[in-house]
Motif scaffolding. Structure first.
Motif, PDB file in Angstrom:
ATOM      1  N   ASP A 411      12.810   9.618  36.470  1.00 35.45           N
ATOM      2  CA  ASP A 411      12.122  10.659  35.715  1.00 35.45           C
ATOM      3  C   ASP A 411      10.834  10.129  35.083  1.00 35.45           C
ATOM      4  O   ASP A 411       9.783  10.760  35.136  1.00 35.45           O
ATOM      5  CB  ASP A 411      13.041  11.245  34.642  1.00 35.45           C
ATOM      6  CG  ASP A 411      13.847  10.192  33.909  1.00 35.45           C
ATOM      7  OD1 ASP A 411      13.459   9.001  33.958  1.00 35.45           O
ATOM      8  OD2 ASP A 411      14.870  10.549  33.281  1.00 35.45           O
ATOM      9  N   THR A 412      10.911   8.929  34.500  1.00 38.43           N
ATOM     10  CA  THR A 412       9.716   8.324  33.895  1.00 38.43           C
ATOM     11  C   THR A 412       8.691   7.981  34.967  1.00 38.43           C
ATOM     12  O   THR A 412       7.482   8.209  34.788  1.00 38.43           O
ATOM     13  CB  THR A 412      10.090   7.056  33.104  1.00 38.43           C
ATOM     14  OG1 THR A 412      11.069   7.381  32.125  1.00 38.43           O
ATOM     15  CG2 THR A 412       8.870   6.457  32.422  1.00 38.43           C
ATOM     16  N   TYR A 687       7.764  21.879  37.775  1.00 31.75           N
ATOM     17  CA  TYR A 687       8.923  21.525  36.966  1.00 31.75           C
ATOM     18  C   TYR A 687      10.120  22.424  37.297  1.00 31.75           C
ATOM     19  O   TYR A 687      11.277  21.980  37.267  1.00 31.75           O
ATOM     20  CB  TYR A 687       8.581  21.638  35.484  1.00 31.75           C
ATOM     21  CG  TYR A 687       7.528  20.652  35.026  1.00 31.75           C
ATOM     22  CD1 TYR A 687       7.630  19.308  35.363  1.00 31.75           C
ATOM     23  CD2 TYR A 687       6.440  21.068  34.264  1.00 31.75           C
ATOM     24  CE1 TYR A 687       6.675  18.400  34.955  1.00 31.75           C
ATOM     25  CE2 TYR A 687       5.465  20.159  33.847  1.00 31.75           C
ATOM     26  CZ  TYR A 687       5.592  18.824  34.200  1.00 31.75           C
ATOM     27  OH  TYR A 687       4.645  17.934  33.798  1.00 31.75           O
ATOM     28  N   LEU A 695      17.358  18.169  38.506  1.00 28.83           N
ATOM     29  CA  LEU A 695      16.953  17.405  37.329  1.00 28.83           C
ATOM     30  C   LEU A 695      17.359  18.142  36.054  1.00 28.83           C
ATOM     31  O   LEU A 695      17.230  19.367  35.979  1.00 28.83           O
ATOM     32  CB  LEU A 695      15.435  17.166  37.314  1.00 28.83           C
ATOM     33  CG  LEU A 695      14.991  15.789  37.869  1.00 28.83           C
ATOM     34  CD1 LEU A 695      15.228  15.742  39.377  1.00 28.83           C
ATOM     35  CD2 LEU A 695      13.517  15.543  37.552  1.00 28.83           C
ATOM     36  N   GLN A 699      15.798  14.986  31.645  1.00 27.18           N
ATOM     37  CA  GLN A 699      14.954  14.243  32.577  1.00 27.18           C
ATOM     38  C   GLN A 699      13.557  14.849  32.679  1.00 27.18           C
ATOM     39  O   GLN A 699      12.559  14.129  32.789  1.00 27.18           O
ATOM     40  CB  GLN A 699      15.626  14.205  33.958  1.00 27.18           C
ATOM     41  CG  GLN A 699      16.843  13.293  34.012  1.00 27.18           C
ATOM     42  CD  GLN A 699      17.537  13.343  35.364  1.00 27.18           C
ATOM     43  OE1 GLN A 699      17.870  14.436  35.857  1.00 27.18           O
ATOM     44  NE2 GLN A 699      17.766  12.184  35.950  1.00 27.18           N
ATOM     45  N   LEU A 700      13.484  16.187  32.635  1.00 30.43           N
ATOM     46  CA  LEU A 700      12.169  16.841  32.658  1.00 30.43           C
ATOM     47  C   LEU A 700      11.377  16.485  31.406  1.00 30.43           C
ATOM     48  O   LEU A 700      10.156  16.291  31.454  1.00 30.43           O
ATOM     49  CB  LEU A 700      12.339  18.361  32.762  1.00 30.43           C
ATOM     50  CG  LEU A 700      12.716  18.909  34.141  1.00 30.43           C
ATOM     51  CD1 LEU A 700      12.920  20.416  34.066  1.00 30.43           C
ATOM     52  CD2 LEU A 700      11.630  18.588  35.157  1.00 30.43           C
ATOM     53  N   LYS A 702      11.617  13.721  29.750  1.00 30.70           N
ATOM     54  CA  LYS A 702      11.124  12.359  29.943  1.00 30.70           C
ATOM     55  C   LYS A 702       9.909  12.326  30.860  1.00 30.70           C
ATOM     56  O   LYS A 702       8.972  11.537  30.661  1.00 30.70           O
ATOM     57  CB  LYS A 702      12.231  11.470  30.510  1.00 30.70           C
ATOM     58  CG  LYS A 702      13.310  11.095  29.503  1.00 30.70           C
ATOM     59  CD  LYS A 702      14.289  10.112  30.110  1.00 30.70           C
ATOM     60  CE  LYS A 702      15.339   9.676  29.084  1.00 30.70           C
ATOM     61  NZ  LYS A 702      16.297   8.699  29.682  1.00 30.70           N
ATOM     62  N   MET A 703       9.931  13.198  31.899  1.00 33.12           N
ATOM     63  CA  MET A 703       8.777  13.283  32.804  1.00 33.12           C
ATOM     64  C   MET A 703       7.518  13.688  32.047  1.00 33.12           C
ATOM     65  O   MET A 703       6.447  13.089  32.203  1.00 33.12           O
ATOM     66  CB  MET A 703       9.048  14.300  33.923  1.00 33.12           C
ATOM     67  CG  MET A 703       9.893  13.795  35.058  1.00 33.12           C
ATOM     68  SD  MET A 703      10.085  15.065  36.340  1.00 33.12           S
ATOM     69  CE  MET A 703       8.386  15.315  36.817  1.00 33.12           C
TER      70      MET A 703
END
Length: 784
Positions: A411-412, A687, A695, A699-700, A702-703
Motif C-alpha cells: 500500500d505504501t 481508489y 484493498l 490500506q487506501l 496508507k496509500m
C-alpha cells in the motif's frame, strides 16, 4: 447553444464542487499578492510619515551658497520650497540661556516651520526680528503666553528681548538635552549670530530644498550641482526619504531594490504554481468531459478556448474577492499600527486605498491564471474522443515499471509509485511545495534587516533621567525612595559613576569607568553574561564585572588595583558582560560593581544619574510633578519622545515583516492542503478500483498518506536547499553588504516552515480519507 463556449456556464454548474478548489486557489494567489503589495505600500507610507516627522520633509540640504543662488534655485519649476535654516547652541553647550536654562536658538523663514519641519503648534510664525516662537516645554515650565516678553542671554552677557508670537512642538533632542527651543526669523537669527561672531551667513545657513516634481529627483539634483558648481560636501541628501520614494542613488538602496524585485518574482512564481497545480488536477479530473466535447465536433483549438474561458469565468469572482480580502487585511494591520503608535501613524487614513496593490493583485492574478492555464488547456485539447467514450479516460499512463515493494509494504509502495507516475504532475506538485518554502526563507531575511536597522527598546531604557550636570555623584539618593511612592512611576533606579579611574592589571596601567548597579540592573544583566558569576559581584565586596571590548584584555579572575582619591584598593574580576547601557569610550574600560562596593571604594553616597520608567497611565502633570520634586539644579532628560520614535519605527517594521511571514505560512498551508486534496479527488476512480479488488480502507489511507508524504518530503528537500541558497544571496545583499555580518543557516525559520508543511499534510489527507471510507465502491468508480 450557438458556440462550444456556451458550455462554460453549464459546466460550471455541473462541476461546482470540482471548480471550488480552483477558485479558492485563485483567490489565495490574488490575496497573497494584494496583501503583500498593500502591506508594502502602507509600510512605505508609514515610514515616509515617520521620516518626515523625525528628520523633516526635505529632499536635499545645501550649504555655503549665497541668498541670491538660493533664490535662483527656488525659482526652478521643479522646486516646491527652499527654506533657510540655522542653529545656535543646538547641544546646549554654549550657554545661551532663557531664565537661567540653556536654550537652543533656530532661525529661518516661515516655510521651514510650516512645510519642512511642521513644528508650529499654536500662534503664528514671527513676523519681525523682535518676535519669537518658543517650545512647548518652555511654555509649560515658565507658564508663558503669547504676547509676553522673553529675554535670551548670550555667553558674553548680551541680552536680546523678544515678544512671543507662537509655540512650537518639542523635539526629541530638546527633551533629551533638557533645553528650551526658540525660533526666530532669518533676520532676527542673523542679528544674534553676527553679534557673537563675524562669520558670513552662508557658512552657518543650510538651505533645505523640497522638490515638487518627483519624477526624477536624482537627475534634478545633478543639474543643480552642475549649474551652481556645488560639490558633494555642499549637498546633503535626505537618503531615508529619497530611498522610501525610490529616488535614491545610494548603493545600499540599490541592493534593497534588487531584493524587492527578487521577492516580487518569487511571489509571482508562487501564484503561478499554486493555480497551475490546482488547474492541472481539475482538468485531469474532467478528462471524460473534454473528450465528449471532442466527440461532438470540437477541435483541439476550441477545447483550449473552452478551458481558457472557463478559467477567466472563475476570475470574475475570484480576483475581486482576493483583492477585497487583501485590502481588508491591510486595513486591519493599519488599524493596529495606529493604535500602537498614534503619534506617527495616527494620520494614516482608516480605510486607505492602495492602488498599487489593487493593480498588482488584478494584473498578477490575470497573468498567473493565463500562464497557469496553458498546460492544462493543451492537455485537455489532446484528449482522444475514443478514450472518452470508452470510459477509460481516467486511467493511469501505461505502466513501465512496477511499484518497488523492497522497502515498504504494497500500500505504501503504491502511494509512492502513484506520486511519481506522472512526471509533469510530480514536478508541478513539488514545485508548488518548494516555492512556498523558498518564499518563506527568502522573506525571513527581512527580520535580520529589521534588527540591524532598528534597535528595539532595551529593558533598562528610561523614560526620564535625572542627571548630574557635572557628572558627579550629586543626585540625592533620597529621591529614589520618594519616587518609588509615586503611582506614576513603574521603576526607578540609580547609578553612581567614577570616570577615568586609573587601574593596574597584570602590571599594566589602564583607565576604566567604575559604575554601580543595584538589584534590578543586575537582574537585567543576566542575559548578557559571557563568563563568570553575576551573583558573586552582586553580593560580595570588592568584586566586579568587566564589559567585553575587543581592545580590553582584562579577564575574569584578574585582580586589579584601583587608584581612587589618592588611595589604592584591590578588586577581583568575577564575571564578564557582553553589553551594557553605556556607550564605549576609546581605550576606557567599563567596570561594574554593586552599590555597596562602590560606596566602600569611593565614599560617595549619592547618584550620578537616576533613571525613571513611567507607568502606562502617567500624564504630563505627573512628569511636571517629578520635575518639580527634583528641582532645576539637575539635567531633567525626557526620553519619552525618542523612545516613542524608536518604538513606532520598530512596531511599523515588525508588524509588516511578521505579517508577511505569517501570510506566507498560511498560504503555504492552504496551498498544500488544496494541492493534495485535489490530487486525491482526481484519482477517486482509481481508489475505487483498488477497493473493488480487495484493498481495505486502512490500506487506501496508507496509500494516500504515502503519496502526500512523497510530495511533501521531496518538495521540502528541494525547497529547503533552494531556499537556503536564496536566503544566503539576499542576506549578503541586505546584511553582509551593509554591516559585514557572516551568514549562517536559518535553522529556526527552516524548522518553522517544515512544521507548517507537516501540519498541512496531516490536515490535507484527513478529509479525502474520511470521504473514501463513507462512499460506496460503485459511487467512487462512477464519480465524474
Amino acid at each position: 447553444m450557438k458556440s462550444y463556449l456556451d458550455l462554460v456556464p453549464i459546466s460550471a454548474k455541473v462541476h461546482r464542487k470540482q471548480n471550488r478548489m480552483s477558485i479558492i486557489c485563485i483567490v489565495l494567489a490574488v490575496f497573497l499578492v494584494t496583501a503583500i503589495f498593500g502591506m508594502a505600500d502602507m509600510f512605505i507610507r508609514g515610514q515616509i510619515l515617520q521620516a518626515q516627522q523625525e528628520n523633516g520633509n526635505w529632499h536635499i540640504g545645501i550649504q555655503n551658497i549665497s541668498d541670491e543662488d538660493a533664490m535662483l534655485i527656488s525659482s526652478r519649476p521643479e522646486v516646491a520650497t527652499v527654506a533657510d535654516y540655522g542653529t545656535l547652541n543646538f547641544r546646549g553647550e554654549q550657554e545661551y540661556t532663557l531664565h537661567g536654562k540653556n536654550v537652543s536658538i533656530c532661525g529661518g523663514n516661515e516655510s521651514i516651520v510650516t512645510e519642512i519641519f511642521n513644528v508650529l503648534d499654536e500662534g503664528t510664525f514671527p513676523k519681525t526680528e523682535n518676535e519669537a516662537m518658543i517650545s512647548i516645554n518652555a511654555k509649560d515650565t515658565l507658564k508663558l503666553k503669547i504676547g509676553e516678553q522673553i529675554v535670551i542671554t548670550t555667553p558674553n552677557g548680551t541680552e536680546f528681548s523678544y515678544i512671543i508670537s507662537g509655540f512650537m512642538k518639542n523635539s526629541a533632542n530638546l527633551m533629551r538635552e533638557d533645553v528650551y527651543g526658540v525660533f526666530l526669523t532669518t533676520d532676527g537669527f542673523r542679528t544674534i549670530y553676527s553679534n557673537e561672531t563675524d562669520v558670513n551667513p552662508s557658512e552657518y545657513t543650510m538651505f533645505f530644498v523640497l522638490f515638487d516634481n518627483k519624477g526624477n529627483i536624482p537627475k534634478e539634483i545633478a543639474e543643480i550641482k552642475e549649474q551652481y558648481g556645488l560639490s558633494d560636501k555642499q549637498v546633503t541628501e535626505n537618503i531615508t526619504l529619497l530611498g522610501l520614494m525610490g529616488q535614491s542613488d545610494d548603493s545600499f538602496m540599490a541592493q534593497v531594490y534588487t531584493v524587492a524585485i527578487i521577492l516580487f518574482f518569487l511571489v509571482l512564481m508562487a501564484g503561478v504554481l499554486m493555480i497551475a497545480s490546482s488547474m492541472n488536477t481539475n482538468v485531469a479530473q474532467r478528462t471524460e468531459f473534454f473528450g465528449m466535447v471532442r466527440c461532438i465536433g470540437a477541435t483541439p483549438k476550441q477545447v483550449m478556448q473552452l478551458v481558457r474561458k472557463e478559467v477567466m469565468n472563475w476570475c470574475r469572482f475570484a480576483i475581486p474577492l482576493g483583492v477585497i480580502g487583501g485590502m481588508v487585511l491591510v486595513w486591519v494591520l493599519c488599524f493596529i499600527l495606529r493604535q500602537l503608535s498614534p503619534q506617527y501613524f495616527g494620520g494614516m487614513p482608516a480605510f486607505s486605498i492602495s492602488y498599487p496593490s489593487i493593480i498588482a493583485g488584478i494584473v498578477v492574478g490575470l497573468l498567473t491564471v493565463l500562464l497557469a492555464a496553458r498546460s492544462p488547456a493543451k492537455k485537455a485539447s489532446k484528449v482522444s474522443p475514443l478514450v472518452a467514450v470508452s470510459g477509460n479516460a481516467n486511467d493511469l499512463q501505461p505502466v513501465k515499471k512496477a511499484a518497488n515493494t523492497k522497502f515498504f509494504k504494497i500500500d505504501t509502495s503504491l502511494g509512492i509509485h502513484h506520486a511519481k507516475a506522472s512526471k509533469k504532475n510530480f514536478i508541478l506538485m513539488i514545485s508548488s511545495f518548494s516555492i512556498s518554502i523558498i518564499l518563506f526563507l527568502a522573506f525571513s531575511v527581512t527580520i535580520d534587516f529589521m534588527n540591524h536597522t532598528l534597535t528595539p527598546l532595551q529593558p533598562w531604557t528610561a523614560d526620564i533621567s535625572v542627571i548630574s550636570p557635572e557628572d558627579t555623584c550629586s543626585v540625592k539618593a533620597e529621591f529614589i525612595e520618594e519616587l518609588q511612592q509615586n503611582p506614576a512611576v513603574k521603576n526607578v533606579y540609580g547609578r553612581m559613576f567614577a570616570y577615568n579611574v586609573p587601574v593596574i592589571v597584570n602590571g599594566e596601567e589602564k583607565v576604566v569607568d567604575l559604575i554601580s548597579y543595584e538589584d534590578m540592573q543586575f537582574d537585567w544583566a543576566k542575559d548578557y553574561v559571557l563568563s563568570g558569576s553575576l551573583e558573586k559581584a552582586q553580593s560580595e565586596s570588592n568584586t566586579g564585572l568587566i564589559v567585553f571590548e575587543p581592545q580590553n584584555d582584562i579577564e575574569v579572575g584578574n585582580v586589579i588595583t584601583l587608584n581612587l582619591n589618592g588611595s589604592q584598593a584591590d578588586m577581583e574580576i568575577v564575571g564578564m558582560l557582553s553589553d551594557c547601557p553605556f556607550n564605549n569610550r576609546q581605550d576606557v574600560g567599563k567596570l561594574i560593581c554593586s552599590e555597596d562596593t562602590f560606596r566602600k571604594l569611593t565614599g560617595e553616597t549619592d547618584y550620578s544619574i537616576i533613571d525613571i520608567q513611567l507607568s502606562q497611565n502617567a500624564t504630563e502633570n505627573d512628569v511636571n510633578e517629578i520635575h518639580r520634586l527634583v528641582g532645576s539644579q539637575y539635567t531633567f532628560s525626557d526620553e519619552r519622545m525618542g523612545n516613542s520614535n524608536t518604538r513606532g519605527a520598530y512596531y511599523c517594521f515588525g508588524l509588516f515583516i511578521y505579517g508577511f511571514l505569517v501570510l506566507i505560512a498560511l498560504i503555504t498551508l492552504f496551498n498544500i492542503i488544496n494541492s493534495i486534496a485535489m490530487s486525491v479527488v482526481a484519482k477517486m476512480k482509481q481508489y475505487g478500483v483498488f477497493r473493488a479488488i480487495g484493498l481495505s480502507n486502512r490500506q487506501l489511507a496508507k496509500m494516500i498518506i504515502a503519496e502526500a508524504s512523497t510530495y511533501a518530503i521531496t518538495g521540502t528537500i528541494c525547497g529547503s536547499v533552494l531556499g537556503i541558497v536564496c536566503n544566503k544571496i539576499l542576506f549578503s545583499k541586505l546584511i553582509t553588504y551593509k554591516w559585514g555580518d557572516a551568514w549562517s543557516v536559518p535553522l529556526v525559520q527552516l524548522g518553522i516552515i517544515i512544521v507548517v508543511v507537516a501540519i498541512a499534510v496531516i490536515l490535507a489527507v484527513r478529509n479525502p480519507i474520511k470521504k473514501l471510507e463513507k462512499t460506496s465502491i460503485v459511487d467512487i468508480i462512477s464519480v465524474q
